[in-house]
Design a protein around this motif. Structure first.
Motif, mmCIF file in Angstrom:
data_model
loop_
_atom_site.group_PDB
_atom_site.id
_atom_site.type_symbol
_atom_site.label_atom_id
_atom_site.label_comp_id
_atom_site.label_asym_id
_atom_site.label_seq_id
_atom_site.Cartn_x
_atom_site.Cartn_y
_atom_site.Cartn_z
ATOM 1 N N UNK A 327 -7.849 11.276 2.443
ATOM 2 C CA UNK A 327 -8.467 11.938 1.287
ATOM 3 C C UNK A 327 -7.572 11.959 0.058
ATOM 4 N N UNK A 328 -6.336 11.477 0.205
ATOM 5 C CA UNK A 328 -5.448 11.478 -0.971
ATOM 6 C C UNK A 328 -4.263 10.556 -0.710
ATOM 7 N N UNK A 329 -3.903 9.803 -1.722
ATOM 8 C CA UNK A 329 -2.697 8.963 -1.654
ATOM 9 C C UNK A 329 -1.741 9.489 -2.712
ATOM 10 N N UNK A 330 -0.478 9.684 -2.343
ATOM 11 C CA UNK A 330 0.491 10.188 -3.323
ATOM 12 C C UNK A 330 1.770 9.366 -3.250
ATOM 13 N N UNK A 339 0.065 9.043 2.673
ATOM 14 C CA UNK A 339 -1.393 9.066 2.821
ATOM 15 C C UNK A 339 -1.798 10.342 3.525
ATOM 16 N N UNK A 340 -2.499 11.248 2.809
ATOM 17 C CA UNK A 340 -2.949 12.504 3.422
ATOM 18 C C UNK A 340 -4.227 12.229 4.215
ATOM 19 N N UNK A 341 -4.247 12.669 5.475
ATOM 20 C CA UNK A 341 -5.452 12.440 6.273
ATOM 21 C C UNK A 341 -5.926 13.733 6.936
ATOM 22 N N UNK A 357 -11.293 0.934 9.017
ATOM 23 C CA UNK A 357 -12.621 0.313 9.119
ATOM 24 C C UNK A 357 -13.235 0.047 7.747
ATOM 25 N N UNK A 358 -12.770 0.768 6.720
ATOM 26 C CA UNK A 358 -13.286 0.541 5.360
ATOM 27 C C UNK A 358 -12.784 -0.797 4.814
ATOM 28 N N UNK A 359 -11.527 -1.157 5.170
ATOM 29 C CA UNK A 359 -10.931 -2.398 4.658
ATOM 30 C C UNK A 359 -10.892 -3.510 5.717
ATOM 31 N N UNK A 396 -4.244 1.381 2.720
ATOM 32 C CA UNK A 396 -5.231 2.462 2.744
ATOM 33 C C UNK A 396 -5.310 3.150 1.386
ATOM 34 N N UNK A 397 -6.537 3.377 0.913
ATOM 35 C CA UNK A 397 -6.739 4.100 -0.349
ATOM 36 C C UNK A 397 -7.645 5.302 -0.098
ATOM 37 N N UNK A 398 -7.786 6.149 -1.108
ATOM 38 C CA UNK A 398 -8.598 7.363 -0.994
ATOM 39 C C UNK A 398 -10.007 7.048 -0.513
ATOM 40 N N UNK A 399 -10.455 7.809 0.503
ATOM 41 C CA UNK A 399 -11.829 7.639 0.991
ATOM 42 C C UNK A 399 -11.950 6.670 2.153
#
Length: 711
Positions: A327-330, A339-341, A357-359, A396-399
């Motif tokens: 839900x957040x990349x910082x 990467x916040x999960x 699975x998104x990418x 990995x990116x947001x979402x």
């Protein structure tokens, strides 16, 4: 490693509110009472633990949603009513979100992964504009909420006024579960309407509570509000209603159970209040444990199977297949990309591989950290219901969804609003050039509402965001974190282009230059779509008039024209483009020829379809003393603003006028300075994006003139 805290004793909550309602201060007190910090940080002193960015400490506002983990057990009291501390047997993951509307993305992505929320209100102001925005965002994700009316100990602080404003402006389901003892600076504690005891401050610092009986003069009031609470809760529970009607009374245990169930189901919103800097926060922590859901109490998360596209669910269970949402990349100055999960099911170990699975890519889990704001604790494994950060994610990116490759799922993505304001940035030196590209890439990875693109005509780098403050902070971060010096242009509005009617056009692109020629021939129709429906390309070619291998080239040409606009170079929106006829040449036709024909044909049709410009309209709310109201309204009118509502807020000497208006963004640049001067610095305003609207003809001519000059 096994789970330390059972799922039913875990809470994932967010602290959400309007700017300056005291969210971060309340969170700081929570950290103090749960033993995470030994010193109470004050926001105005720039010492708040949760505000860890330099810009946050300077401005006294929260910019990024900070995540922290703390531990709590319900309050107990000895036989003399003295507060005792028990073993902390519950884990609470807290996300403190920003209140400023420019950072609404942080609230949006936090709510997506939370199970419950504490909405903080300024007791002097009641419901404010951003309170409404975050409330609607929480409604969207069906997040159960507790309301905490803060600052009731300050001059003008009024629990009852705030309670009424929550009921009237947000939800009639709001109901008090406590009442204050005393008012303004004389607040002495609170009455708990569930166990019908008083909890009063037991020392001058207000860091200790004493449980005692309700003062005689407040008993009638307490009974009245308790009955309202029981009636409200009984409406949601037939069994409770039966007990109430038969006995006229309900036990504390039955009432707590019913409040919890109704809160989790979104049927009521319990309201409590106090001074967010005092021990009352300990009672708020009890409310969080008692009334907000554990990951077990919320519905199983839904997603789709990437192979079959069918709906599937994941329950909060350590033994099920792993599924989590990033839900957040910082960017962290010490460890790189964080990467916040939020883990929805299964467990995750350091060193293992997960499937994005998104990418459709594999990621290796380098390290897992739990965060206490900007301090971190490394852990070997995380489980269902946990919120943590991963070091080592490459793509990995947001979402994005992370899951087991053998049992894939794609969880619902987070939707983000489009940016409304842009500025040009250019590096000051050659050395800054390369660093700037890298910095902008990292910042755009972190923030999905921040976009970077290059203007094809001027070759300038254009950055876009949600408001002036948003871009100012990002440029400031570029300078401090990435050591990039840059010149910033004037803010520009993100206009859009659209059409009022349908039109058709033919375009034949033919080039003969010795050797192989170029040939592409298309007939294109454009039609307006309903506002907000986006763009669509329709292939209506029959009988192979254009071979299927050239259709994507036509679509590509059209899409490029959609992005760069026709009348003033702004993106085109809400349009259907149909390719319905054409012809080709056996030898000379090529993808390049059809791409050019598609682009030119579309532009020709667009110009004939009564094109017009759209501009972002902002919802503006100005709070000012009555004597400045005339000047404020006059100024808003001069900015093409439409006044929608004027009302009083607060009572007695604390009464202020609240003016709600819709104003074009292009008229709002520099508004803060003007407002300060016409109100002697006593007015305040907030602004958020409302919708796009057609630009008046005289204004449009000026804008298109500028667009042509740019070309």
């Amino acid at each position: 490693m096994s789970r330390q805290y059972p799922l039913e004793k875990t809470r994932n909550i967010g602290i959400i509110a309007h700017i300056d309602a005291g969210k971060t201060t309340t969170t700081e007190r929570i950290l103090f009472y749960t033993g995470i910090s030994h010193k109470i940080g004050e926001v105005h002193e720039g010492e708040a633990i949760m505000d860890w960015m330099e810009q946050e400490r300077e401005r006294g506002i929260t910019i990024t949603s900070a995540a922290t983990t703390c531990f709590w057990s319900k309050l107990t009291f000895d036989k003399n009513g003295k507060m005792e501390s028990g073993t902390k047997d519950h884990r609470i993951n807290i996300i403190d979100t920003p209140g400023h509307v420019d950072f609404t993305v942080e609230v949006e992505r936090s709510l997506r992964v939370l199970d419950g929320g504490v909405v903080v209100f300024d007791g002097k102001m009641g419901v404010e504009p951003q309170s409404e925005t975050v409330w609607r965002q929480a409604d969207k994700y069906k997040v159960p909420r507790i309301c905490f009316v803060n600052k009731i100990n300050q001059t003008g602080g009024d629990f009852y006024m705030s309670l009424d404003s929550i009921k009237n402006r947000l939800s009639p389901k709001a109901v008090a579960i406590s009442l204050p003892i005393g008012q303004e600076q004389n607040i002495k504690g609170m009455i708990d309407l569930i166990d019908m005891n008083a909890y009063i401050y037991d020392n001058e610092e207000h860091t200790e509570l004493k449980k005692t009986s309700i003062p005689e003069d407040l008993m009638e009031e307490a009974k009245k509000y308790r009955n309202q609470l029981i009636e409200k809760v009984a409406e949601t529970d037939d069994k409770l209603l039966e007990i109430f009607l038969e006995d006229g009374e309900i036990s504390e245990k039955e009432l707590k159970y019913a409040i919890r169930k109704a809160t989790i189901d979104g049927k009521i919103f319990p309201v409590t209040g106090g001074d967010g800097r005092s021990v009352i926060v300990a009672k708020l922590l009890d409310n969080i444990l008692e009334f907000l859901p554990s990951p077990k109490n919320v519905q199983a998360v839904e997603g789709i199977d990437p192979k079959t596209e069918e709906k599937i669910t994941r329950e909060a269970d350590d033994n099920k297949s792993f599924a989590a949402l990033a839900f957040k990349i910082a960017s962290d100055p010490f460890v790189g990309k964080l990467g916040f999960i939020r883990v929805y099911s299964g467990s995750l170990k350091v060193g293992s591989y997960v499937y994005n699975s998104s990418k459709e890519e594999k990621e290796r889990i380098g390290r897992i950290v739990r965060l206490h704001s900007n301090k971190r604790e490394e852990v070997e494994e995380i489980f269902a219901g946990d919120i943590a950060a991963i070091i080592g994610l490459k793509n990995t990116t947001t979402g994005d969804t992370l899951c087991d490759q053998s049992d894939p799922i794609i969880l619902e993505k987070i939707s983000f609003p489009e940016p409304v304001i842009s500025v040009a940035v250019e590096p000051k030196t050659k050395a800054d050039q390369e660093k700037m590209g890298l910095a902008l890439k990292k910042l755009a990875e972190e923030d999905p509402t921040f976009q970077v693109k290059t203007d094809n005509e001027t070759l300038e780098t254009i950055i876009s965001g949600m408001g002036e403050l948003h871009l100012e902070i990002l440029v400031d971060r570029m300078k401090r974190e990435f050591k990039v010096e840059a010149n910033i242009g004037k803010p520009r509005v993100s206009y859009r282009e659209a059409i009022a009617s349908s039109a058709e056009a033919e375009e034949k692109y033919v080039r003969q230059s010795g050797g192989r020629g170029q040939y592409g021939h298309v007939f294109i129709k454009v039609e307006p779509k309903e506002a907000g429906k986006g763009n669509e390309f329709v292939d209506a070619i029959k009988g192979g008039r254009i071979p299927s291998e050239f259709i994507p080239a036509v679509e590509k040409g059209v899409k490029e024209a959609l992005n760069s606009g026709v009348i003033a170079g702004y993106p085109i929106t809400d349009i259907q483009v149909t390719l319905f006829d054409g012809s080709y040449h056996e030898v000379d036709s090529s993808e390049a020829a059809f791409k050019i024909a598609g682009s030119k044909g579309f532009k020709k049709a667009f110009k004939q379809a009564n094109p017009y410009l759209l501009e972002p309209i902002m919802k503006v709310e100005v709070v000012c003393p009555e004597k400045f109201m005339g000047d404020v309204v006059g100024d808003l009118n001069s900015r093409r603003g439409i006044i929608e509502n004027m009302e009083d807020r607060g009572e007695g000497n604390a009464t202020v006028k609240v003016i709600s208006a819709k104003v074009p963004l292009s008229s709002m640049f520099g508004y803060a300075t003007t407002l300060r001067s016409i109100s002697q610095g006593r007015a305040d305003y907030s602004m958020e994006f409302s919708h796009y609207e057609r630009v008046p003809e005289n204004v449009a001519q000026e804008i298109t003139g500028e667009g042509e000059k740019k070309e």
